[in-house]
Design a protein around this motif. Sequence first.
Motif, PDB file in Angstrom:
ATOM      1  N   GLU A  29      63.799  11.709  -8.105  1.00 54.48           N
ATOM      2  CA  GLU A  29      63.648  11.473  -9.545  1.00 54.48           C
ATOM      3  C   GLU A  29      62.413  12.168 -10.098  1.00 54.48           C
ATOM      4  O   GLU A  29      62.467  12.817 -11.143  1.00 54.48           O
ATOM      5  N   GLN A  30      61.281  12.079  -9.370  1.00 56.43           N
ATOM      6  CA  GLN A  30      60.045  12.713  -9.829  1.00 56.43           C
ATOM      7  C   GLN A  30      60.183  14.234  -9.893  1.00 56.43           C
ATOM      8  O   GLN A  30      59.797  14.861 -10.872  1.00 56.43           O
ATOM      9  N   GLU A  31      60.731  14.832  -8.851  1.00 59.23           N
ATOM     10  CA  GLU A  31      60.865  16.294  -8.803  1.00 59.23           C
ATOM     11  C   GLU A  31      61.853  16.804  -9.839  1.00 59.23           C
ATOM     12  O   GLU A  31      61.622  17.829 -10.462  1.00 59.23           O
ATOM     13  N   SER A  32      62.956  16.094 -10.023  1.00 57.18           N
ATOM     14  CA  SER A  32      63.931  16.545 -11.016  1.00 57.18           C
ATOM     15  C   SER A  32      63.338  16.445 -12.417  1.00 57.18           C
ATOM     16  O   SER A  32      63.537  17.339 -13.241  1.00 57.18           O
ATOM     17  N   SER A  58      71.329  15.142 -10.332  1.00 52.82           N
ATOM     18  CA  SER A  58      72.509  15.778  -9.729  1.00 52.82           C
ATOM     19  C   SER A  58      72.274  17.257  -9.502  1.00 52.82           C
ATOM     20  O   SER A  58      72.601  17.795  -8.436  1.00 52.82           O
ATOM     21  N   GLU A  59      71.705  17.941 -10.510  1.00 52.62           N
ATOM     22  CA  GLU A  59      71.419  19.368 -10.358  1.00 52.62           C
ATOM     23  C   GLU A  59      70.420  19.603  -9.228  1.00 52.62           C
ATOM     24  O   GLU A  59      70.561  20.540  -8.450  1.00 52.62           O
ATOM     25  N   PHE A  60      69.415  18.738  -9.133  1.00 54.88           N
ATOM     26  CA  PHE A  60      68.407  18.870  -8.088  1.00 54.88           C
ATOM     27  C   PHE A  60      69.050  18.751  -6.702  1.00 54.88           C
ATOM     28  O   PHE A  60      68.800  19.567  -5.818  1.00 54.88           O
ATOM     29  N   VAL A  61      69.884  17.727  -6.528  1.00 50.75           N
ATOM     30  CA  VAL A  61      70.527  17.498  -5.226  1.00 50.75           C
ATOM     31  C   VAL A  61      71.492  18.637  -4.895  1.00 50.75           C
ATOM     32  O   VAL A  61      71.528  19.129  -3.763  1.00 50.75           O
ATOM     33  N   LYS A  62      72.267  19.109  -5.899  1.00 50.27           N
ATOM     34  CA  LYS A  62      73.191  20.227  -5.656  1.00 50.27           C
ATOM     35  C   LYS A  62      72.441  21.479  -5.221  1.00 50.27           C
ATOM     36  O   LYS A  62      72.849  22.164  -4.283  1.00 50.27           O
ATOM     37  N   ASP A  63      71.316  21.764  -5.896  1.00 42.55           N
ATOM     38  CA  ASP A  63      70.519  22.937  -5.539  1.00 42.55           C
ATOM     39  C   ASP A  63      69.951  22.808  -4.125  1.00 42.55           C
ATOM     40  O   ASP A  63      69.976  23.764  -3.342  1.00 42.55           O
ATOM     41  N   ALA A  64      69.436  21.615  -3.795  1.00 43.38           N
ATOM     42  CA  ALA A  64      68.876  21.398  -2.461  1.00 43.38           C
ATOM     43  C   ALA A  64      69.946  21.564  -1.382  1.00 43.38           C
ATOM     44  O   ALA A  64      69.709  22.198  -0.343  1.00 43.38           O
TER      45      ALA A  64
END
Length: 115
Positions: A16-19, A27-33
């Motif tokens: 949550e903090q990084e996104s 969701s975008e953060f997790v997909k990119d990772a």
Amino acid sequence: MAMSVRLDPALEIRVEQESRRLGITKSEFVKDALARVLGLTNPADLLGKVRSGKPMGNREASGNVSARVKAKFRAKTASTRRCRTRMTASNPPGLVHVPKGNGRALPDVAESTIS
């Protein structure tokens, strides 16, 4: 395809903090990772594109940022003014709204008699 993943609380907070810091959804953060871990995207390729000096992305996205920020600020200011107007209209005459403190309304100085 939708997928549900359970995260421990500490990891969820970091995601949550990084996104939020990057200005993207969780969701975008997790997909990119996932794409990077699975080797579907390579950060070195992106670095090569940036260093090439060729135009990338949407040039209109960063254009006229000043006007968009001003419009957003004006909308927020107008909303605050409407809220203040409602608070003023709902207070009985002779009382002043006190936003912080003990919450008690004070008599209006202009209407009180000072001896």
